[in-house]
Design a protein around this motif. Structure first.
Motif, PDB file in Angstrom:
ATOM      1  N   GLU A  37      42.516  37.865  40.463  1.00 21.57           N
ATOM      2  CA  GLU A  37      43.725  37.357  41.126  1.00 21.57           C
ATOM      3  C   GLU A  37      44.614  38.498  41.604  1.00 21.57           C
ATOM      4  O   GLU A  37      45.161  38.447  42.700  1.00 21.57           O
ATOM      5  N   ARG A  38      44.759  39.523  40.794  1.00 19.61           N
ATOM      6  CA  ARG A  38      45.556  40.686  41.223  1.00 19.61           C
ATOM      7  C   ARG A  38      44.914  41.344  42.437  1.00 19.61           C
ATOM      8  O   ARG A  38      45.604  41.732  43.380  1.00 19.61           O
TER       9      ARG A  38
ATOM     10  N   LYS B 175      48.499  35.626  31.652  1.00 16.64           N
ATOM     11  CA  LYS B 175      48.275  36.889  32.322  1.00 16.64           C
ATOM     12  C   LYS B 175      47.343  36.707  33.518  1.00 16.64           C
ATOM     13  O   LYS B 175      46.358  35.989  33.437  1.00 16.64           O
ATOM     14  N   ASP B 176      47.669  37.350  34.648  1.00 12.11           N
ATOM     15  CA  ASP B 176      46.810  37.279  35.829  1.00 12.11           C
ATOM     16  C   ASP B 176      45.496  38.000  35.561  1.00 12.11           C
ATOM     17  O   ASP B 176      45.467  39.033  34.910  1.00 12.11           O
ATOM     18  N   SER B 177      44.437  37.451  36.082  1.00 11.01           N
ATOM     19  CA  SER B 177      43.142  38.110  35.970  1.00 11.01           C
ATOM     20  C   SER B 177      43.065  39.254  36.988  1.00 11.01           C
ATOM     21  O   SER B 177      43.806  39.282  37.975  1.00 11.01           O
ATOM     22  N   TYR B 178      42.142  40.151  36.748  1.00 14.73           N
ATOM     23  CA  TYR B 178      41.935  41.243  37.700  1.00 14.73           C
ATOM     24  C   TYR B 178      41.615  40.684  39.079  1.00 14.73           C
ATOM     25  O   TYR B 178      42.133  41.160  40.088  1.00 14.73           O
TER      26      TYR B 178
ATOM     27  N   ASN C  65      45.618  39.641  45.640  1.00 14.88           N
ATOM     28  CA  ASN C  65      47.016  39.722  46.067  1.00 14.88           C
ATOM     29  C   ASN C  65      47.463  41.118  46.480  1.00 14.88           C
ATOM     30  O   ASN C  65      48.634  41.318  46.793  1.00 14.88           O
ATOM     31  N   ILE C  66      46.561  42.063  46.507  1.00 13.70           N
ATOM     32  CA  ILE C  66      46.903  43.414  46.965  1.00 13.70           C
ATOM     33  C   ILE C  66      47.317  43.320  48.433  1.00 13.70           C
ATOM     34  O   ILE C  66      46.745  42.553  49.207  1.00 13.70           O
TER      35      ILE C  66
ATOM     36  N   LYS D 144      35.481  47.355  39.745  1.00 14.43           N
ATOM     37  CA  LYS D 144      36.920  47.539  39.519  1.00 14.43           C
ATOM     38  C   LYS D 144      37.241  48.877  38.909  1.00 14.43           C
ATOM     39  O   LYS D 144      36.411  49.591  38.443  1.00 14.43           O
TER      40      LYS D 144
END
Length: 95
Positions: free
Chosen positions: A7-8, A2-5, A11-12, A95
């Motif tokens: 990393e997400r 699962k991608d970490s917050y 990539n926004i 976040k």
């Protein structure tokens, strides 16, 4: 895996995908847009969370005097961690 917050977040594709100016400021900084990041952090000057990002941005800019002033206003010590580590902490915190 699962991608970490983090990393997400990296990539926004647009600041419009973020809900707060604090997040937008950190994202703009990551994208290399220091001026826009600073503009967003200054929008709510006097609010602790925004001032915290403002301090980080001046540290990143290399303006130790100005950054130090902001950290002192927040009763925080001048960071000894890397800029990348501080940025990651801020992204996680807001976040």
């Amino acid at each position: 895996m699962k991608d970490s917050y983090l990393e997400r977040f990296k990539n926004i594709s647009s600041e419009n995908e973020l809900s707060t100016d604090m997040q937008k400021s950190l994202w703009q900084d990551y994208k290399g847009n220091w001026e826009r990041a600073h503009e967003l952090a200054q929008k709510k000057e006097g609010q602790r969370d925004y001032d915290r990002i403002h301090a980080y941005l001046h540290r990143k800019e290399g303006d130790r005097f100005n950054a130090g002033w902001w950290y002192r206003q927040l009763n925080l010590p001048y960071p000894t961690i890397s800029l990348d580590q501080e940025w990651e902490q801020l992204v996680e915190e807001y976040k």
